[in-house]
Design an enzyme around this catalytic site. Structure first.
Site, PDB file in Angstrom:
ATOM      1  N   LYS A 156       1.005  -1.132   0.029  1.00 31.74           N
ATOM      2  CA  LYS A 156      -0.079   0.017  -0.077  1.00 31.74           C
ATOM      3  C   LYS A 156       0.967   1.438   0.206  1.00 31.74           C
ATOM      4  CE  LYS A 156      -2.354   3.322   1.999  1.00 31.74           C
ATOM      5  NZ  LYS A 156      -1.863   4.556   1.339  1.00 31.74           N
ATOM      6  N   GLU A 213       8.910   2.186  11.087  1.00 27.82           N
ATOM      7  CA  GLU A 213       9.973   2.686  10.837  1.00 27.82           C
ATOM      8  C   GLU A 213       9.244   4.274  10.875  1.00 27.82           C
ATOM      9  OE1 GLU A 213      13.278   2.585  10.292  1.00 27.82           O
ATOM     10  OE2 GLU A 213      13.223   0.170  10.264  1.00 27.82           O
ATOM     11  N   CYS A 250      13.569  11.136   6.597  1.00 29.56           N
ATOM     12  CA  CYS A 250      13.200  10.696   7.957  1.00 29.56           C
ATOM     13  C   CYS A 250      14.503  10.908   9.035  1.00 29.56           C
ATOM     14  CB  CYS A 250      12.759   9.157   8.181  1.00 29.56           C
ATOM     15  SG  CYS A 250      14.040   8.044   7.251  1.00 29.56           S
TER      16      CYS A 250
END
Ligand code: NAD
Length: 508
Positions: free
Chosen positions: A206, A281, A315
């Protein structure tokens, strides 16, 4: 110095036929289930937009629970099929073929990511898409080394002439739901799909609703490489319907998630019902700690690149830096000069160094962080403004005079915004580094090796870089401590996420 957007609103001509076709007409993109495209049951679609121009590129299917059921059924069925009977060598060869196909379609994949995400072409071409291929290559190697062990037990049971024998087996965990974000779509998808395939799992992917086009193309290439139908399926759509239907599905054995901490929490809630295995994560607020003896020729561009690469939508971006007071002015002026020299524009322009942020919502969120900080007395050294008439460009920004409890200082901005503060005492600076709910990454800039070793142990972060930031390799595990999540992607450690241990104990 004032920033500007080169050719504001214009789209440079891409090289690949796929990107040209995308720009020529707005098509409906369907769900990729069991090796073929199919329309969503609801008939609902979402726009995919080029953030540099605001132009609609395509419409992706907004999958609902019935579509997700079909994708999960296909993946469950495929677990029993030819994929399960391939030898490790055959699986490894398929993974290498996927890597080769990614290389062969390099420009096309790069341009798709540039168009839907806004990143500069060089970010895709020289970092993310080669790294995507390398994930498949690395896990092609790992597929060859799956093994359990024999165990000498202390079981006190020895019938006449018989022996107790015990050993462990590694088996695929089953059907994996891979849920991925929009900032670096393909590489973050590969970090889940490649080890899952190496382990013999099947996948329902997804991708983020803003960036699903490259994921659909990757699924086609995976099929072309020889992966049987149903082994990798792609359900596109929003988090609330498609994402939650997938992550709460009984037919999913493991959820591999990369995204925000808030969504991570929702996924843990969803996983409770069937006790689905989860790795997360999540977000970060990674510090760069600069000691007085740092090599500034490395540190200034290294820290600037660590926050402005991909518009700060990384990130592990070093979104805060603590610099020894003796060199503070020199370092922040150097970073501001770097920021002001960056060419901003459409990512398809090869000279572009920074593109737009991914969406209007993201641009507005970043602006709010900056306005809030200014209202509380922060000083903007450069940037701090939205640019251009068409896209979602935020000028690379350096802010100082903040306090550690200001949102811009302690929360994830996920944009090209660096908070820089001076320190006098290294213990105090280390305390600031660790005084944050995230623990994803950090960097230490010094020429003193023993200080680097000592401080890297004190840093509460899943990755610590020394005299560099954002260095990745498929062999290196990546993941977080604290609210940055649990589990590791990449590296041989990631394979464990997709394998079960089975113990066999026998009297033979
Ligand atoms: P997000 O959490 O909004 O979305 C991530 C994915 O989750 C998307 O596919 C989304 O549709 C889906 N989703 C949303 N709500 C859901 C729900 N209730 N159930 C199931 N799925 C749902 O994150 P984003 O905005 O796409 O990405 C940015 C975030 O990702 C940042 O916080 C960033 O730090 C993080 N990130 C982390 C890493 C890492 O390795 N730690 C890497 C990249 C990005």
């Amino acid at each position: 110095m004032s920033y500007s957007i080169v050719n504001d609103g214009a789209t440079p001509t891409p090289q690949s036929d796929a990107a040209k076709a995308l720009l020529a007409s707005v098509e409906d993109k369907q769900l990729y289930i069991n090796g073929a495209y199919q329309a969503p049951v609801s008939g609902a679609y979402l726009d995919t937009t080029d953030p540099a121009t605001g132009k609609v590129l395509a419409r992706i299917a907004n999958a609902g629970s019935e579509d997700v059921d079909q994708a999960v059924d296909a993946a469950r069925e495929a677990l029993k099929g030819p994929w399960a009977t391939l030898t490790p060598l055959e699986r490894s060869q398929v993974l290498n073929r996927i890597a080769d196909l990614i290389d062969a379609h390099m420009d096309e994949l790069c341009e798709l990511e540039v168009l839907e995400q806004g990143k500069p072409f060089y970010v895709a071409r020289w970092a993310e898409i080669p790294a995507t291929a390398n994930q498949f290559r690395f896990f092609a190697g790992q597929a060859l080394s799956l093994d359990g062990n024999t165990v000498n037990t202390s079981i006190n049971y020895q019938p006449e002439g018989k022996q107790v024998q015990a050993w462990t087996l590694r088996e695929p965990v089953g059907v994996v739901a891979a849920v991925t974000p929009w900032n670096s779509p393909l590489i973050l998808s590969a970090m889940k799909i490649a080890p899952a395939l190496a382990a013999g799992c099947t996948v329902v992917h997804k991708p983020a609703e803003l960036t699903s086009l490259s994921a659909l193309r990757l699924a086609e290439l995976i099929t072309e490489a020889g992966v049987p139908a149903g082994v990798v399926n792609v359900v596109t759509g929003d988090g609330a319907s498609c994402g939650s239907a997938l992550t709460s599905h009984k037919g999913i054995d493991k959820i591999a998630f990369t995204g925000s901490t808030a969504t991570g929490r929702a996924i843990v809630e969803a996983s409770k019902k069937h006790l689905t295995r989860v790795t997360l994560e999540l977000g970060g607020k990674s510090p760069a700690l600069v000691l007085p003896d740092a090599d500034l020729e490395l540190a200034i561009p290294g820290i600037a690149n660590g926050i402005f690469f991909n518009g700060g939508q990384v990130c592990v971006a070093n979104s805060r830096t603590y610099i020894h007071r003796s060199i503070f002015d020199k370092v922040v002026q150097g970073i501001a000069a770097y920021a002001e020299s960056m060419q901003m524009g459409h990512g398809l322009d090869q000279a572009t160094q920074m593109g737009p942020v991914v969406s209007t919502a993201q641009a507005e969120k970043i602006e709010q962080f900056i306005e809030d900080a200014k209202a509380k007395g922060a000083k903007v050294l450069c940037g701090g403004v939205r640019l251009g008439a068409n896209g979602t460009f935020i000028a690379p920004t350096v802010v100082t005079n903040t306090s550690t409890d200001m949102p811009i200082h302690c929360e994830e901005v996920f944009g090209p915004v660096l908070v820089a503060e001076p320190y006098d005492d290294i213990d105090e600076a280390m305390a600031w580094c660790n005084d944050n709910e995230y623990g994803l990454a950090a960097s230490i800039w010094t020429q003193d090796l023993s200080a680097a070793h000592r401080l890297s142990r004190q840093m509460e972060a899943g990755t610590v870089w020394i005299n560099c930031h954002s260095m990745f390799d498929a062999s290196l595990p990546i993941g977080g401590m604290k609210m940055s999540g649990y589990g590791r992607d990449s590296g041989k450690q990631a394979l464990d996420n997709y394998l079960e241990w089975k113990t066999v104990c026998a009297v033979l």
